[in-house]
Design an enzyme around this catalytic site. Structure first.
Site, short mmCIF file in Angstrom:
data_model
loop_
_atom_site.label_atom_id
_atom_site.label_comp_id
_atom_site.label_asym_id
_atom_site.label_seq_id
_atom_site.Cartn_x
_atom_site.Cartn_y
_atom_site.Cartn_z
N LYS A 1 0.82 -1.22 0.00
CA LYS A 1 0.00 0.00 0.00
C LYS A 1 0.86 1.27 0.00
CE LYS A 1 -3.43 -2.57 -0.42
NZ LYS A 1 -4.31 -3.26 0.48
C1 LIG Z 1 -5.36 -4.50 0.72
C2 LIG Z 1 -6.84 -4.34 0.77
C3 LIG Z 1 -7.59 -4.70 1.88
C4 LIG Z 1 -6.99 -5.46 3.04
O1 LIG Z 1 -6.05 -4.74 3.72
P1 LIG Z 1 -5.25 -5.50 4.91
O2 LIG Z 1 -4.54 -4.37 5.59
O3 LIG Z 1 -4.33 -6.48 4.27
O4 LIG Z 1 -6.28 -6.13 5.76
C5 LIG Z 1 -8.93 -4.40 1.92
N1 LIG Z 1 -9.54 -3.80 0.88
C6 LIG Z 1 -8.86 -3.45 -0.23
C7 LIG Z 1 -9.59 -2.78 -1.34
C8 LIG Z 1 -7.50 -3.74 -0.34
O5 LIG Z 1 -6.83 -3.44 -1.47
#
Ligand SMILES: *Cc1c(COP(=O)(O)O)cnc(C)c1O
Length: 388
Positions: free
Chosen positions: A185
């Site tokens: 992210k």
């Molecule tokens: C990465 C992602 C998640 C999950 O995030 P985590 O921190 O791994 O739980 C949820 N929704 C979207 C759209 C994502 O891209």
């Protein structure tokens, strides 16, 4: 593995500053939730303009805690988008509530407010929009619908740290917003997440849900002001953030604006190269005055003008040493969700058309202009070879 000719789909922006920050926490003797976590919560809340923030172990956990705090359960319905990562829907199922999918808008690939309005029933309790790729959902419409029906709005902002609607940052718009700091992210703590809200009593209750339902913070239990005594007031989850992660987060937060600026430059370079090519459909842009966080660059193919399908296009890019991905395989494609809820692709024609034609190109701060140009050249070469 580090073939210089290969362009990775993603690489985290980690440097000496992050290493030093983590080492400092290790030396401090305080490893889990503590002063670094509190500081990260405060600075993140300030950054997004929310009254308060709760640091947790993931975006998934942040969403789960929000739904638990609102007391959602059996018989309740939550409307969300099929064009997301599976955990957006899992958290609804985990609470024993029922996920209801509404199709996305062809203009921005996020929840279509008209489709949402059509799916509201007396059992609907919440909306769960996803700011796909970093482009804010149509929050004004969604909040209007929510207010008219007394619904909560939880935003999945896993892609949208730093995105803005006019002067309002994502994180200060709906009743609660969940961010992801997963390794890929645009702000990462390896694993981690944040729940923000303007409702401080909601967030105080969410804090209990994030740490066993303990009536006081574990970290205070071991400080001079703390004591061995505590009460348990609800059957909480265990998803608090550690100070190791928060130390990473503080360094990453300070870099976020610079990194979004670089992602924006890359996205503009791609779109400038693709916008006049009839075989390609560049991603939707932010409405005037809003800000796209450009976490992902979603390129669509105009399949009528090409002799190959998306999967072959991906293979062609990979064979040229370019890392690619697809965001996302819609949740109704997955065995569990097909069998459990009977969802079919025909019910979501807009989402399905996007899925069949979309691919994600590398878009991250460490990508050089030269690498971006190589990706562009490869895309154009494949179009040239396979155009109708
Ligand atoms: C990465 C992602 C998640 C999950 O995030 P985590 O921190 O791994 O739980 C949820 N929704 C979207 C759209 C994502 O891209």
């Amino acid at each position: 593995m580090s073939d210089p000719q290969v362009i990775a789909f993603d690489r985290p922006d980690m440097g000496e500053e992050e290493i030093a920050a983590v080492a400092e926490v290790l030396r401090s003797g305080w490893l889990t939730t503590g002063p670094r976590t509190r500081q990260f919560e405060q600075l993140f809340a300030e950054y997004v303009g929310a009254r308060s923030a709760l640091a947790v172990s993931s975006c998934t956990a942040a969403m789960e805690v929000a739904l638990a705090t609102w007391g959602l359960g059996a018989g309740d319905e939550v409307i969300t988008t099929p064009l997301t990562f599976c955990s957006t829907v899992h958290v609804i199922v985990h609470r024993g509530a029922t996920p209801v999918l509404a199709d996305v808008s062809p203009n921005d690939y996020t929840l279509d407010p008209v489709q949402v309005a059509n799916r509201i029933t007396p059992r609907t309790r919440a909306l769960l929009p996803v700011h796909l790729a970093g482009l804010p959902s149509q929050m004004d419409h969604l909040l209007e619908i929510a207010n008219a029906h007394g619904l909560k709005v939880l935003e999945d902002a896993a892609h949208a740290a730093g995105a803005r609607l006019g002067e309002r940052m994502v994180g200060s718009l709906g009743h609660a917003t969940a961010f992801s700091f997963y390794a890929t992210k645009n702000l990462t703590t390896a694993e981690g997440g944040m729940l923000t809200s303007n409702d401080e009593s909601f967030l105080a209750q969410a804090r209990l849900w994030s740490l066993h339902g303990l009536s006081r913070d574990a970290w205070k239990r071991y400080t001079a002001e703390g004591s061995w005594q505590y009460d348990v007031v609800l059957p909480g989850l265990k998803c608090n953030m550690t100070d190791l992660q928060a130390a990473l987060g503080l360094v990453q937060l300070a870099k976020l604006e610079r990194n979004i600026a670089r992602r924006t430059e890359i996205a503009r370079r791609y779109t400038a190269a693709f916008s006049h090519v009839p075989e390609l459909i560049p991603p939707p842009e932010a409405r005037p005055g809003d800000r796209h966080a450009h976490h992902l660059y979603l390129l669509r193919l105009n399949l009528d003008r090409l002799r190959i399908r998306r999967d072959r296009f991906l293979q062609e890019l990979q064979s040229r040493g370019i890392g690619v991905s697809v965001h996302f395989i819609p949740v109704y494609h997955f065995t569990y969700y097909r069998e459990r809820f009977g969802w079919r692709a025909e019910e979501f024609p807009v989402c399905e058309a996007i899925y069949r034609s979309v691919l994600s190109l590398p878009c991250y701060p460490r990508l050089t202009d030269d690498q971006v140009d190589r990706v562009i050249a490869a895309v154009l070469e494949i179009v040239e070879t396979y155009r109708v």
